[in-house]
Write a protein that holds these residues in place. Structure first.
Motif, PDB file in Angstrom:
ATOM      1  N   SER A 110       0.846  -1.194   0.000  1.00  0.00           N
ATOM      2  CA  SER A 110       0.000   0.000   0.000  1.00  0.00           C
ATOM      3  C   SER A 110       0.874   1.234   0.000  1.00  0.00           C
ATOM      4  CB  SER A 110      -0.878   0.034   1.253  1.00  0.00           C
ATOM      5  OG  SER A 110      -1.769  -1.040   1.268  1.00  0.00           O
ATOM      6  N   GLU A 112       0.844   5.430   1.302  1.00  0.00           N
ATOM      7  CA  GLU A 112       0.151   6.454   2.063  1.00  0.00           C
ATOM      8  C   GLU A 112       0.157   7.739   1.271  1.00  0.00           C
ATOM      9  OE1 GLU A 112       1.349   7.790   6.184  1.00  0.00           O
ATOM     10  OE2 GLU A 112       0.836   5.694   6.572  1.00  0.00           O
ATOM     11  N   ASP A 113      -0.977   8.445   1.234  1.00  0.00           N
ATOM     12  CA  ASP A 113      -0.961   9.745   0.551  1.00  0.00           C
ATOM     13  C   ASP A 113      -0.565  10.835   1.545  1.00  0.00           C
ATOM     14  OD1 ASP A 113      -3.182  10.382   2.047  1.00  0.00           O
ATOM     15  OD2 ASP A 113      -4.620  10.122   0.419  1.00  0.00           O
ATOM     16  N   HIS A 119      -3.547   3.733   0.706  1.00  0.00           N
ATOM     17  CA  HIS A 119      -4.169   3.252  -0.526  1.00  0.00           C
ATOM     18  C   HIS A 119      -3.559   1.917  -0.893  1.00  0.00           C
ATOM     19  CE1 HIS A 119      -6.370   6.915  -1.333  1.00  0.00           C
ATOM     20  NE2 HIS A 119      -5.314   7.538  -0.825  1.00  0.00           N
ATOM     21  N   CYS A 120      -4.418   0.933  -0.983  1.00  0.00           N
ATOM     22  CA  CYS A 120      -3.936  -0.417  -1.191  1.00  0.00           C
ATOM     23  C   CYS A 120      -3.655  -0.638  -2.676  1.00  0.00           C
ATOM     24  CB  CYS A 120      -4.987  -1.396  -0.694  1.00  0.00           C
ATOM     25  SG  CYS A 120      -4.433  -3.071  -0.849  1.00  0.00           S
ATOM     26  N   THR A 121      -2.383  -0.530  -3.042  1.00  0.00           N
ATOM     27  CA  THR A 121      -2.043  -0.646  -4.456  1.00  0.00           C
ATOM     28  C   THR A 121      -2.265  -2.056  -4.987  1.00  0.00           C
ATOM     29  OG1 THR A 121       0.203  -0.633  -3.594  1.00  0.00           O
ATOM     30  CG2 THR A 121      -0.440   1.242  -4.903  1.00  0.00           C
ATOM     31  N   SER A 124      -5.955  -1.810  -5.806  1.00  0.00           N
ATOM     32  CA  SER A 124      -6.468  -0.722  -6.633  1.00  0.00           C
ATOM     33  C   SER A 124      -5.842  -0.661  -8.024  1.00  0.00           C
ATOM     34  CB  SER A 124      -6.307   0.620  -5.922  1.00  0.00           C
ATOM     35  OG  SER A 124      -4.950   0.875  -5.708  1.00  0.00           O
ATOM     36  N   ASP A 131     -13.387   1.669  -4.966  1.00  0.00           N
ATOM     37  CA  ASP A 131     -12.521   2.104  -3.871  1.00  0.00           C
ATOM     38  C   ASP A 131     -13.164   1.934  -2.496  1.00  0.00           C
ATOM     39  OD1 ASP A 131     -10.862   2.699  -5.875  1.00  0.00           O
ATOM     40  OD2 ASP A 131     -10.976   4.873  -5.695  1.00  0.00           O
ATOM     41  N   ALA A 135     -11.605  -0.171   0.508  1.00  0.00           N
ATOM     42  CA  ALA A 135     -11.309   0.449   1.808  1.00  0.00           C
ATOM     43  C   ALA A 135     -11.930  -0.365   2.936  1.00  0.00           C
ATOM     44  CB  ALA A 135     -11.829   1.880   1.831  1.00  0.00           C
TER      45      ALA A 135
END
Ligand SMILES: Nc1ncnc2c1ncn2[C@@H]1O[C@H](COP(=O)(O)OP(=O)(O)OP(=O)(O)O)[C@@H](O)[C@H]1O
Ligand SMILES: [Mg+2]
Ligand SMILES: [Zn+2]
Length: 692
Positions: A110, A112-113, A119-121, A124, A131, A135
């Motif tokens: 994941s 982090e922004d 955000h789980c890459t 996603s 999304d 989440a």
């Protein structure tokens, strides 16, 4: 490049579509099948068999490297060495539960922004427009890893058909496999254990408190019957010598991942899930309760330490369900004639809505439902995300599909249609529906303020749970391609293909069919028309800058001559002529310069031009804003007229032809068309313009 026949075969078809649409008749009815004549021999497509030697070498290198790495990462020892090295260096890691392992895996994949949101890459990058569901899944694992009550409940993904549930679980499984090959994801097990259990299970209960004091970490779980027997029989009770090894999660290898799909519920056997007594071995060991006479083939055992996927979970027999719920709650399985077996794994189940509604109708299921965490995975309502799904599906489709050129709006228009079928239709009809659809995709819509946009963007409870699935659209596209054998598919072809698909689908009732066919019209009117006009308008301004400058120069020359009452010499005929007053007025009228006002306007232009000349600067469009507007509008209308000629003249003259080819080329070079679809788009826009 563009053969002319195309415009004649498709012209009437397109015209018919538009005409029908605007008179309120069924728009797609009058049209014939997608034109097959459109196919053009593709430049001998990159022959399938041809390999790039560089790439092949790179792949082989990577393959070898991967194997080496895997070799290097192997570890084996005894419980004694395991404690001294692996546990000592990181006790927390060595005592992770399956939920904690899953959460660490998700966190490792994941990002982090800036706001600290994770955000789980892993999920996603392959799942689009869901999304919220992603989440929730991530939150579930986070809470479960922290020891919350939710970890003792079964995770159930619920959604419409082909809405990405299986894909989500597959990604989790692939994620586990990859993570177990990393340093942080290293997993260790008792070598040879049928449930690859944690070596720490060998630590006797009596010493676990002191383990906690020493390492600051808890051991949970009991030794399995098979390992217990081995310790006694093979090691004479000396568990410190029990062999331990690093394991790698692998679905194919039945390590850390198990999958269960119900086949025929009447013949479904609990053994598929939890194994059974192997009668041939009972004779050898003399006792049904001997773990060596037990077959450990069930998927529950394969999944130990990792995840168990339960496909269509509500289709299984009730006794299966109870077993699974106990497994999540108590972390053990109890099968008749066999002792309790401790198993730690995460159960991820999925089911579709129809099955779930049936399940809810039976009152005795309420208690079961209480022990599940239900996460909805609805269809996306964002048409751009939906189009991405199609692109992904096409890229993995058969080669015949991949070789077909799609005009730039094909996938978007199909997606718009799909979303329209998923939106709630209350009072919202037509225009409002289109507005909501654009807002869902995050577009700004004229006349909708922020607050309203927020409200309209909200997903209503029943939205995205029914309607057209990605698979339906992809099937319609493939049908269109195979049927017409075309190498170029246009948006119009696709609208027709979708219409065919709707009509020939026996599962859709008549009312729905009409409603959905109307959505095709709406998609064309409110979306495609806008998009294709925009493309053509942009393409019309090929080399616009230069042409505009030329026009400006000409305007200034003519104006100077007109003001001085002088004649101009025609460079070709060498004859003197009067200034071109018609052209001057045509430009000036664009910005409403009246006949009485033209004199002062022209004087001002000349003054500015002279000024620029004296400063040794070029007089450009930027030097005079009103004149720039006038010239742009003048040029634009001229081009538009050229387009109009395409449809009106049976045989456009050479000059018109040339101008059109320039526009078509621009569509091909810069806007993603091929020559066939560019020609179709031009025809289509021409017909639209003729109606304005
Ligand atoms: N949101 C999405 N993002 C990316 N791909 C998707 C999405 N939804 C569906 N797909 C694609 O559509 C296909 C079908 O999805 P999948 O099999 O995961 O659906 P499902 O929910 O398990 O359906 P079913 O209930 O029929 O088993 C897959 O190839 C998947 O990649
Ligand atoms: Mg599925
Ligand atoms: Zn064991």
């Amino acid at each position: 490049m563009c053969p002319d026949e195309n415009s004649t075969t498709s012209g009437p078809r397109v015209a018919a579509l538009i005409a029908a649409g605007s008179t309120g008749r069924h728009p797609l009815d009058s049209s014939g099948p997608a034109s097959p004549g459109a196919a053009k021999p593709q430049e001998a497509a990159e022959a399938n068999g041809q390999r790039d030697p560089g790439r092949e070498e790179e792949f082989l290198d990577r393959l070898a490297g991967f194997a080496q790495q895997h070799q290097a990462d192997k570890w084996s020892g005894t419980l004694g060495t395991f404690l001294e090295t692996i546990v000592r260096s990181n006790p927390q890691r060595a005592t992770r539960t399956s939920h904690q392992y899953m959460w660490d895996m998700l966190r490792a994949q994941s990002q982090e922004d800036d706001k600290g949101v994770l955000h789980c890459t892993l999920l996603s990058t392959e799942l689009f427009g869901v999304d919220d569901s992603i989440a929730r899944v991530v939150d579930y694992f986070k809470a479960a890893a922290a020891g919350s009550e939710v970890g003792r409940r079964l995770l159930l993904l619920l959604g419409p058909p082909s809405g990405g549930k299986s894909t989500l679980v597959i990604l989790l499984k692939r994620g586990l496999e990859a993570y177990s090959c990393t340093d942080a994801g290293a997993l260790y097990a008792v070598a040879g254990c049928p449930v690859h259990e944690s070596p720490l299970h060998l630590v006797p209960q009596a010493l676990r408190a002191s383990f906690r004091e020493t390492y600051g970490a808890d051991i949970s779980g009991e030794l399995c019957p098979s390992c217990r027997l081995r310790v006694d029989k093979e090691l004479g009770g000396d568990y410190m010598r029990m062999p331990v090894e690093r394991i790698f999660v692998s679905e194919a290898g039945r390590v850390g991942i198990g999958t269960y799909a119900p086949h025929d519920p009447t013949t479904a056997d609990l053994a598929d899930l939890v194994g059974s007594v192997d009668l041939s071995k009972v004779a050898e060991f003399g006792d049904e309760g001997d773990p060596r006479a037990w077959s450990w083939s069930g998927s529950v055992y394969a999944a130990s330490r990792g995840a168990l996927e339960m496909i269509e979970i509500l289709k299984v027999k009730r006794e299966f369900l109870y077993l699974l719920l106990t497994l999540t709650q108590e972390k053990n399985v109890k099968v008749s004639r066999f002792p309790l077996i401790h198993v730690d794994e995460t159960i991820v189940a999925h089911t579709n809505l129809a099955e779930f509604r049936k399940f809810l109708q039976e009152p005795e299921n309420e208690a079961l439902l209480d022990r599940m965490v239900v996460i909805q995975v609805p269809y996306t309502l964002d048409y751009r995300a939906e189009a991405k799904i199609y692109r992904k599906l096409i890229s993995t489709a058969e080669p015949a599909f991949r070789e077909v050129h799609l005009d730039p709006h094909v996938l978007n228009i199909a997606a718009v249609f799909a979303i329209l079928t998923r939106l709630h239709v209350g009072e919202d009809k037509g225009e409002n529906l289109s507005k909501r659809l654009r807002l869902q995709a995050g577009e700004d819509v004229d006349g909708v303020n922020r607050a309203d946009a927020e409200r309209l963007r909200e997903r209503l409870p029943d939205e995205g749970l029914a309607g057209v699935s990605p698979r339906f659209v992809i099937n319609a596209l493939s049908a269109a391609i195979t049927k017409s054998n075309t190498k170029s598919l246009t948006t119009m072809d696709v609208l027709l293909a979708l219409k065919d698909a709707i009509e020939s689908d026996a599962r859709i009732d008549a009312k729905e069919k009409t409603r959905w066919t109307d959505f095709l019209v709406l998609a064309r009117k409110d979306f495609y028309n806008r998009w294709v006009k925009e493309d053509v308008h942009k393409a019309l301004f090929v080399a616009f800058e230069q042409e505009a400058q030329e026009l400006l120069d000409k305007y200034v020359d003519e104006v100077e001559a007109a003001l001085d009452n002088r004649k101009l010499r025609d460079p070709i005929t060498n004859e003197d002529r009067d200034p071109d007053e018609r052209m001057l007025r045509a430009v000036e009228e664009k910005i409403h310069i009246s006949d009485s006002g033209k004199h002062s306007f022209r004087q001002e232009v000349v003054r500015k031009a002279m000024g620029a000349y004296k400063r040794e600067q070029k007089f450009t469009l930027a030097s005079h804003a009103p004149l720039r507007d006038a010239i742009e509008q003048y040029l634009f209308e001229q081009r538009r007229d050229v387009l109009r000629l395409v449809s009106s003249a049976a045989r456009p003259e050479e000059e018109t032809q040339r101008k059109i080819s320039v526009v078509a080329k621009r569509l091909v070079d810069d806007y993603g068309y091929d020559s066939h679809s560019a020609r179709e788009a031009l025809n289509y826009v021409t017909t639209l313009l003729a109606q304005e």
